[in-house]
Design a protein around this motif. Structure first.
Motif, PDB file in Angstrom:
ATOM      1  N   SER A   1      32.973  50.686  50.370  1.00  0.00           N
ATOM      2  CA  SER A   1      33.669  49.611  49.677  1.00  0.00           C
ATOM      3  C   SER A   1      34.117  50.093  48.302  1.00  0.00           C
ATOM      4  O   SER A   1      33.735  51.190  47.870  1.00  0.00           O
ATOM      5  CB  SER A   1      32.796  48.360  49.568  1.00  0.00           C
TER       6      SER A   1
ATOM      7  N   GLN B   1      37.505  47.331  41.487  1.00  0.00           N
ATOM      8  CA  GLN B   1      38.469  47.756  40.471  1.00  0.00           C
ATOM      9  C   GLN B   1      37.860  47.738  39.067  1.00  0.00           C
ATOM     10  O   GLN B   1      37.175  46.782  38.714  1.00  0.00           O
ATOM     11  CB  GLN B   1      39.647  46.790  40.451  1.00  0.00           C
TER      12      GLN B   1
ATOM     13  N   GLY C   1      31.211  36.470  41.104  1.00  0.00           N
ATOM     14  CA  GLY C   1      31.858  36.587  42.419  1.00  0.00           C
ATOM     15  C   GLY C   1      31.763  38.005  42.952  1.00  0.00           C
ATOM     16  O   GLY C   1      31.418  38.225  44.120  1.00  0.00           O
ATOM     17  N   ASN C   2      32.057  38.994  42.093  1.00  0.00           N
ATOM     18  CA  ASN C   2      31.944  40.391  42.512  1.00  0.00           C
ATOM     19  C   ASN C   2      30.506  40.709  42.918  1.00  0.00           C
ATOM     20  O   ASN C   2      30.262  41.404  43.906  1.00  0.00           O
ATOM     21  CB  ASN C   2      32.288  41.365  41.369  1.00  0.00           C
TER      22      ASN C   2
ATOM     23  N   HIS D   1      43.821  51.986  42.093  1.00  0.00           N
ATOM     24  CA  HIS D   1      44.267  50.610  42.298  1.00  0.00           C
ATOM     25  C   HIS D   1      44.483  49.897  40.968  1.00  0.00           C
ATOM     26  O   HIS D   1      45.386  49.076  40.834  1.00  0.00           O
ATOM     27  CB  HIS D   1      43.252  49.830  43.143  1.00  0.00           C
TER      28      HIS D   1
ATOM     29  N   TYR E   1      49.608  48.695  47.330  1.00  0.00           N
ATOM     30  CA  TYR E   1      48.169  48.595  47.047  1.00  0.00           C
ATOM     31  C   TYR E   1      47.299  48.491  48.315  1.00  0.00           C
ATOM     32  O   TYR E   1      46.344  49.246  48.491  1.00  0.00           O
ATOM     33  CB  TYR E   1      47.966  47.378  46.124  1.00  0.00           C
TER      34      TYR E   1
ATOM     35  N   GLN F   1      44.302  51.020  49.898  1.00  0.00           N
ATOM     36  CA  GLN F   1      42.970  50.520  50.276  1.00  0.00           C
ATOM     37  C   GLN F   1      42.629  50.930  51.713  1.00  0.00           C
ATOM     38  O   GLN F   1      41.495  51.333  52.005  1.00  0.00           O
ATOM     39  CB  GLN F   1      42.918  48.994  50.117  1.00  0.00           C
TER      40      GLN F   1
ATOM     41  N   ASP G   1      41.497  54.428  51.602  1.00  0.00           N
ATOM     42  CA  ASP G   1      40.110  54.550  51.100  1.00  0.00           C
ATOM     43  C   ASP G   1      39.119  54.418  52.253  1.00  0.00           C
ATOM     44  O   ASP G   1      38.126  55.149  52.331  1.00  0.00           O
ATOM     45  CB  ASP G   1      39.761  53.409  50.120  1.00  0.00           C
TER      46      ASP G   1
ATOM     47  N   VAL H   1      32.786  43.088  51.666  1.00  0.00           N
ATOM     48  CA  VAL H   1      33.741  42.527  50.698  1.00  0.00           C
ATOM     49  C   VAL H   1      33.637  41.000  50.704  1.00  0.00           C
ATOM     50  O   VAL H   1      32.969  40.411  51.558  1.00  0.00           O
ATOM     51  CB  VAL H   1      35.205  42.883  51.085  1.00  0.00           C
ATOM     52  N   GLY H   2      34.361  40.379  49.771  1.00  0.00           N
ATOM     53  CA  GLY H   2      34.511  38.933  49.760  1.00  0.00           C
ATOM     54  C   GLY H   2      35.664  38.511  50.662  1.00  0.00           C
ATOM     55  O   GLY H   2      36.426  39.365  51.154  1.00  0.00           O
TER      56      GLY H   2
ATOM     57  N   ASP I   1      38.499  37.260  50.121  1.00  0.00           N
ATOM     58  CA  ASP I   1      39.874  37.564  49.697  1.00  0.00           C
ATOM     59  C   ASP I   1      40.393  38.895  50.242  1.00  0.00           C
ATOM     60  O   ASP I   1      41.591  39.162  50.181  1.00  0.00           O
ATOM     61  CB  ASP I   1      39.974  37.529  48.159  1.00  0.00           C
ATOM     62  N   GLN I   2      39.498  39.734  50.780  1.00  0.00           N
ATOM     63  CA  GLN I   2      39.926  41.047  51.278  1.00  0.00           C
ATOM     64  C   GLN I   2      40.181  41.077  52.790  1.00  0.00           C
ATOM     65  O   GLN I   2      40.515  42.127  53.339  1.00  0.00           O
ATOM     66  CB  GLN I   2      38.872  42.110  50.929  1.00  0.00           C
TER      67      GLN I   2
ATOM     68  N   GLU J   1      31.052  34.267  50.380  1.00  0.00           N
ATOM     69  CA  GLU J   1      32.338  34.958  50.538  1.00  0.00           C
ATOM     70  C   GLU J   1      33.372  34.510  49.503  1.00  0.00           C
ATOM     71  O   GLU J   1      34.311  35.220  49.202  1.00  0.00           O
ATOM     72  CB  GLU J   1      32.898  34.756  51.947  1.00  0.00           C
TER      73      GLU J   1
ATOM     74  N   ILE K   1      32.948  32.674  45.802  1.00  0.00           N
ATOM     75  CA  ILE K   1      32.337  31.965  44.670  1.00  0.00           C
ATOM     76  C   ILE K   1      33.511  31.432  43.841  1.00  0.00           C
ATOM     77  O   ILE K   1      34.476  32.167  43.599  1.00  0.00           O
ATOM     78  CB  ILE K   1      31.468  32.943  43.846  1.00  0.00           C
TER      79      ILE K   1
ATOM     80  N   MET L   1      36.589  32.469  41.710  1.00  0.00           N
ATOM     81  CA  MET L   1      36.282  33.071  40.417  1.00  0.00           C
ATOM     82  C   MET L   1      36.975  34.425  40.397  1.00  0.00           C
ATOM     83  O   MET L   1      36.816  35.216  41.318  1.00  0.00           O
ATOM     84  CB  MET L   1      34.764  33.237  40.247  1.00  0.00           C
TER      85      MET L   1
ATOM     86  N   LYS M   1      38.832  37.751  37.862  1.00  0.00           N
ATOM     87  CA  LYS M   1      39.022  38.405  36.561  1.00  0.00           C
ATOM     88  C   LYS M   1      40.283  37.920  35.880  1.00  0.00           C
ATOM     89  O   LYS M   1      40.382  37.904  34.664  1.00  0.00           O
ATOM     90  CB  LYS M   1      39.165  39.927  36.763  1.00  0.00           C
TER      91      LYS M   1
END
Ligand code: TYM
Length: 334
Positions: free
Chosen positions: A8, A11, A20-21, A46, A130, A134, A137, A148-149, A151-152, A186, A188, A198, A200
């Motif tokens: 995983s 960023q 959340g992270n 990224h 982007y 990923q 990776d 991951v959460g 969003d991925q 998954e 927050i 939540m 950045k």
């Protein structure tokens, strides 16, 4: 038998990870190192898809790595590295970019959200590609699982599609990865806008709990978190998104099932509950902050650990890339 592999990335785009992270990803990374061959990277390539100051990038890359070790990643068991140290990421990304349709890339919702912020023509081509970087990776390490959460999810679907397409056209090369997403954590949400994740890039710092933040401001933010009408502590995502988010957080941090928490706070109102959530967050973050500060006070040692990680990661990446080059039809260099 070899352990399954996990990869995983995170960023280095802020001066601290947020809750959340931590709950959505990093905590699982720590657990998975016990049972998996684990690769975790600070994805600085990224980070530059949006305008980034060199000094800030340098600082945040070290802060990110330090937080990963401080959160419990063991440099002996996990390969922790900085993405730009392993050149094969960009090389494989190029190959995959050439296998991706414009329409396919254009459907990625994170690109749409992020580019809307800049205006689509001001967004970089890097931001557009982007998700393909990923995918590189992940495929480079032949990962079986990707923690991951939520969003991925879409990026992981693209990763599987691209891996499958490559395998189909050029012969079996890549392992197709499965997402590893814990339902309870998954997504927050923001303390001030409890229907949004939540993030950045959120407009209000009052909605985000930073891992490296001091106890005082953390407590204040939780006490001021937007709550819902009524005064009962109940889990009801539709009608009580704020309280439900706090329940999810408290449940994850104290390993207590949500129904037990609901029973415990019956008839007590929001105040007592929020105080306990604040203490759970402070208790979880304080040791990570202290260890992060210690790690950052010795940059040489931190850089040494990252160099070891880069070396281990490179060994795997080189092997995959040699096979990819051959399958594509690139000439060997004699
Ligand atoms: P990034 O840096 O935005 O976030 C790191 C991880 O934190 C998760 N996350 C959340 N989980 C639950 N609730 C939230 N509010 C929340 N906010 C963030 C993210 O899902 C992520 O797992 N594209 C990735 C980085 C990446 C990557 C990879 C991930 C690059 N290459 C390869 C996995 C595999 C990202 O932007 O993460």
């Amino acid at each position: 038998m070899a352990r399954p592999r996990v990869l995983s990335g995170i960023q280095p785009t802020a001066d601290s990870f947020h809750l959340g992270n931590y709950l959505g990803a990093v905590r699982q990374w720590v657990t998975l190192q016990e049972t998996h061959d684990a690769f975790y990277c600070v994805v600085d390539l990224h980070a530059i898809t949006v305008p980034t100051e060199p000094a800030a990038l340098r600082r945040r890359s070290r802060v990110a790595a330090a937080q990963l070790f401080a959160a419990g990643l063991d440099p002996e068991r996990s390969t922790v590295f900085v993405q730009s140290h392993v050149r094969e990421h960009t090389e494989l990304a190029w190959v995959l970019i050439c296998l991706t349709g414009m329409g396919e890339a254009g459907r990625m919702t994170q690109f749409k959200d992020k580019s809307a912020k800049f205006g689509e023509s001001a967004a970089s081509v890097g931001l557009f590609t982007y998700p393909i970087l990923q995918a590189a990776d992940i495929l480079l390490y032949q990962a079986n699982r990707v923690p991951v959460g939520a969003d991925q999810k879409q990026h992981l679907e693209l990763t599987r599609d691209l891996g499958q397409r490559f395998n189909h056209r050029f012969g079996d090369t890549f392992t197709l990865p499965e997402p590893y997403i814990l339902k309870e954590v998954e997504k927050i949400t923001d303390l001030q806008d409890p229907t949004a994740k939540m993030s950045k890039s959120s407009s209000s710092p009052a909605g985000i709990l930073d891992v490296l933040e001091q106890p005082g401001p953390l407590r204040k933010k939780i006490m001021r978190a937007v709550t819902d009408t009524g005064s009962e502590v109940l889990f009801d995502e539709e009608n009580k998104p704020g309280i439900s988010n706090l329940l999810r957080i408290q449940s994850a941090l104290t390993a207590t099932p949500i129904p037990d928490l609901v029973a415990r706070y019956a008839g007590q109102g929001y105040g007592t509950f929020k105080k306990d959530v604040a203490e759970a967050v402070v208790d979880a973050f304080a040791p990570i902050r202290e260890r992060t500060e210690k790690l950052l006070s010795d940059e040489k040692e931190l850089d040494r650990l990252l160099a070891i990680g880069a070396e281990r990661a490179s060994a795997v990446a080189k092997q995959t890339m040699a096979e990819v080059r051959d399958r594509i039809g690139f000439l060997p260099k004699h």
